[in-house]
Write a protein that holds these residues in place. Structure first.
Motif, PDB file in Angstrom:
ATOM      1  N   ILE A  44      -1.147 -12.553   0.407  1.00  0.00           N
ATOM      2  CA  ILE A  44      -1.283 -11.630  -0.719  1.00  0.00           C
ATOM      3  C   ILE A  44       0.015 -10.843  -0.908  1.00  0.00           C
ATOM      4  O   ILE A  44       0.511 -10.195   0.018  1.00  0.00           O
ATOM      5  N   TYR A  45       0.539 -10.872  -2.142  1.00  0.00           N
ATOM      6  CA  TYR A  45       1.832 -10.293  -2.490  1.00  0.00           C
ATOM      7  C   TYR A  45       1.693  -9.056  -3.382  1.00  0.00           C
ATOM      8  O   TYR A  45       2.683  -8.623  -3.965  1.00  0.00           O
ATOM      9  N   ASP A  46       0.509  -8.498  -3.492  1.00  0.00           N
ATOM     10  CA  ASP A  46       0.275  -7.351  -4.362  1.00  0.00           C
ATOM     11  C   ASP A  46      -0.551  -6.329  -3.601  1.00  0.00           C
ATOM     12  O   ASP A  46      -1.589  -6.665  -3.008  1.00  0.00           O
ATOM     13  N   GLU A  47      -0.115  -5.073  -3.614  1.00  0.00           N
ATOM     14  CA  GLU A  47      -0.777  -4.046  -2.811  1.00  0.00           C
ATOM     15  C   GLU A  47      -2.203  -3.800  -3.273  1.00  0.00           C
ATOM     16  O   GLU A  47      -3.124  -3.676  -2.452  1.00  0.00           O
ATOM     17  N   ALA A  48      -2.421  -3.754  -4.593  1.00  0.00           N
ATOM     18  CA  ALA A  48      -3.773  -3.515  -5.099  1.00  0.00           C
ATOM     19  C   ALA A  48      -4.702  -4.671  -4.745  1.00  0.00           C
ATOM     20  O   ALA A  48      -5.881  -4.462  -4.408  1.00  0.00           O
ATOM     21  N   GLU A  49      -4.189  -5.899  -4.817  1.00  0.00           N
ATOM     22  CA  GLU A  49      -4.996  -7.059  -4.437  1.00  0.00           C
ATOM     23  C   GLU A  49      -5.333  -7.019  -2.948  1.00  0.00           C
ATOM     24  O   GLU A  49      -6.436  -7.400  -2.539  1.00  0.00           O
ATOM     25  N   TRP A  50      -4.404  -6.566  -2.124  1.00  0.00           N
ATOM     26  CA  TRP A  50      -4.647  -6.483  -0.685  1.00  0.00           C
ATOM     27  C   TRP A  50      -5.734  -5.448  -0.382  1.00  0.00           C
ATOM     28  O   TRP A  50      -6.651  -5.709   0.397  1.00  0.00           O
ATOM     29  N   GLU A  51      -5.655  -4.294  -1.024  1.00  0.00           N
ATOM     30  CA  GLU A  51      -6.678  -3.278  -0.803  1.00  0.00           C
ATOM     31  C   GLU A  51      -8.037  -3.774  -1.292  1.00  0.00           C
ATOM     32  O   GLU A  51      -9.068  -3.543  -0.648  1.00  0.00           O
ATOM     33  N   ALA A  52      -8.055  -4.458  -2.435  1.00  0.00           N
ATOM     34  CA  ALA A  52      -9.312  -4.998  -2.963  1.00  0.00           C
ATOM     35  C   ALA A  52      -9.874  -6.068  -2.047  1.00  0.00           C
ATOM     36  O   ALA A  52     -11.095  -6.153  -1.849  1.00  0.00           O
ATOM     37  N   ALA A  53      -8.999  -6.889  -1.470  1.00  0.00           N
ATOM     38  CA  ALA A  53      -9.449  -7.945  -0.560  1.00  0.00           C
ATOM     39  C   ALA A  53     -10.115  -7.348   0.674  1.00  0.00           C
ATOM     40  O   ALA A  53     -11.192  -7.800   1.101  1.00  0.00           O
TER      41      ALA A  53
END
Length: 491
Positions: free
Chosen positions: A153-162
């Protein structure tokens, strides 16, 4: 998007790009069981991809081999081009659910029970395909590989959502439920275990999500299933596009082809992205989307010679790519099969919607896919192969629905006309079990079978007039972020 959804859908085109898996074509690619097209059948299946093959298998699996002439139901399968020449024979080879990326959306729009049911079905589908291949001697020829996968995952918001989505699944299902088993990796662990460092050009790795998945040659698997069905009495007619399906007054359906007409009690439409070319009611309801894939020779520094033990997805803020390393011992072992790049095209890929043209590729996506592998693996890629990075490139046509779910069941107000289609580019973890459910529905209507479908098959997948009235807005479920309000707009 409304304009793209209104683009008239065509039948499969002649002269498609040749996928990596279809070269050379299987010995049944141009098979016609009988020289003449039969004039009648019990069931006509339109489409010879994994859905059509799985439907045929579920109808024929109890017939002995060789099939006695009076024992097998009369099943005719029509294929417009060669056997398994559509999306099944053109995908990247993943059997990967990524259920955490849709779970919070499903909870918000369908409720926890239905969200859990979908996640468990996706895992069950993967396991069923792998088990079937092992039990029927298809695993070796089809390179069926149960394995783990990782989403980098290369996006901070996507990482937090994951992370939130994984926890939501554990809370809802229990941490020991197989469908809720995920492992979270730090950026350092992603680099050390999966060879994907943060890029010097700003592509920072925020973390990784690991879980059970698999890979396979879907073309080899499906033609293997078709051969098993042929041994049980299936009549396969390739090069025979269904041009029209119409109801008769005697309770039967008439299917018109360039080679003649065939009457049947039941017709199963397994045409995915091409469905609206045959059934006009699905124009704008099942919208084609062209996907693109490359097979690349591994770089000189790739660990394991490219035959990495895991499969990959690479998730960024507005999209994702997916990658399957060819396993050791397979043809072209070590090759990197990578697809995606839709949002890298002009207008974020808008013109790829509504098209059924798999005879060509999008040059912008071609350039992106050809350049992306060294960026993902950094110094672990090394020098390109002397024969060049890209070995093969091709396109295929997927099918998308307004609400992001497949349509499975009897078409409303059309008794005996059945459908299993629109898998959102996610067919290898949906088609097999959806076909099983469809045949159960067919048997239940005909024989009054009391089945247990409600215990495992999501009601959200069943076709309905209400679902068909929804407005198509594009791909859904491309992020693990919380859901937006449900799409309940009428066309």
């Amino acid at each position: 998007m409304d304009e793209r959804a209104r683009q008239p859908v065509s039948l499969p085109r002649n002269g498609p790009t040749v996928s990596y898996w279809q070269d050379p074509p299987d010995r049944i690619a141009d098979h016609r069981t009988t020289e003449e097209l039969p004039t009648s059948a019990d069931v006509v299946i339109i489409g010879s991809g994994i859905t059509g093959a799985a439907v045929a298998w579920n109808l024929l699996k109890h017939v002995p081999v060789p099939a006695p002439s009076d024992a097998a139901p009369r099943i005719v399968m029509l294929e417009a081009r060669q056997a398994c020449s559509g999306a099944t024979g053109r995908n990247g080879g993943h059997t990967k659910a990524a259920s955490y990326r849709t779970f919070t959306h499903h909870v918000a729009t369908l409720g926890v029970e239905e969200a859990v049911k979908i996640a468990r079905l996706e895992l069950a589908n993967i396991q069923a395909v792998q088990t079937f291949a092992a039990c029927h001697n298809l695993a070796v020829d089809a390179d069926v590989q149960p394995c783990n996968t990782v989403d980098v995952i290369y996006d901070e918001a996507e990482w937090e959502a994951a992370k939130s989505a994984v926890q939501a699944m554990r809370d809802a299902m229990g941490p020991e439920d197989a469908a809720a088993r995920y492992e979270l990796y730090s950026p350092e662990a992603v680099e050390e275990q999966f060879y994907c460092p943060s890029g010097e050009d700003g592509d920072k790795v925020y973390g990784g999500v690991g879980y059970f998945a698999g890979s396979l040659n879907a073309y080899a698997f499906t033609v293997g299933v078709l051969r098993m069905c042929l041994a049980r009495g299936l009549n396969l007619q390739t090069g025979t596009p269904a041009e029209e399906v119409s109801a008769r007054g005697d309770g039967k359906w008439e299917v018109r082809t360039p080679r003649g007409r065939i009457l049947a009690r039941d017709v199963v439409v397994a045409t995915n992205g091409y469905t609206a070319a045959l059934l006009g009611a699905f124009q704008g309801v099942i919208v084609p989307l062209r996907g693109q894939v490359t097979a690349q020779r591994p770089g000189s520094n790739m660990p394991f010679g490219g035959s990495l033990p895991t499969t990959y997805s690479f998730i960024y803020h507005d999209g994702y790519d997916y990658m399957v390393p060819r396993p050791a011992g397979s043809r072209y072992a070590g090759d990197i099969v990578i697809g995606g790049g839709l949002v890298r095209a002009e207008n974020e890929g808008l013109d790829e919607y509504g098209t059924t043209d798999d005879t060509t590729v999008n040059e912008t996506i071609s350039k992106y896919l050809a350049e992306i592998t060294p960026k993902y693996f950094g110094e672990n890629w090394g020098e390109d192969h002397p024969d060049g990075r890209v070995r093969r490139e091709w396109t295929g046509i997927m099918g998308y629905s307004p609400d992001g779910f497949p349509f499975v069941g009897e078409v409303p107000n059309a008794s005996g006309l059945w459908i299993s289609a629109s898998f959102q580019g996610h067919g290898m973890v949906l088609c097999w079990k959806c076909a099983e459910a469809l045949v159960t529905m067919m048997a239940g209507r005909r024989d009054g079978v009391d089945d247990d479908l409600e215990t495992w098959f999501p009601s959200a997948f069943r076709i309905s007039e209400e679902r068909m009235r929804k407005r198509f807005l594009g791909r859904l479920h491309t992020s693990a972020k919380p859901a937006v309000p449900d799409n309940d707009s009428d066309l």
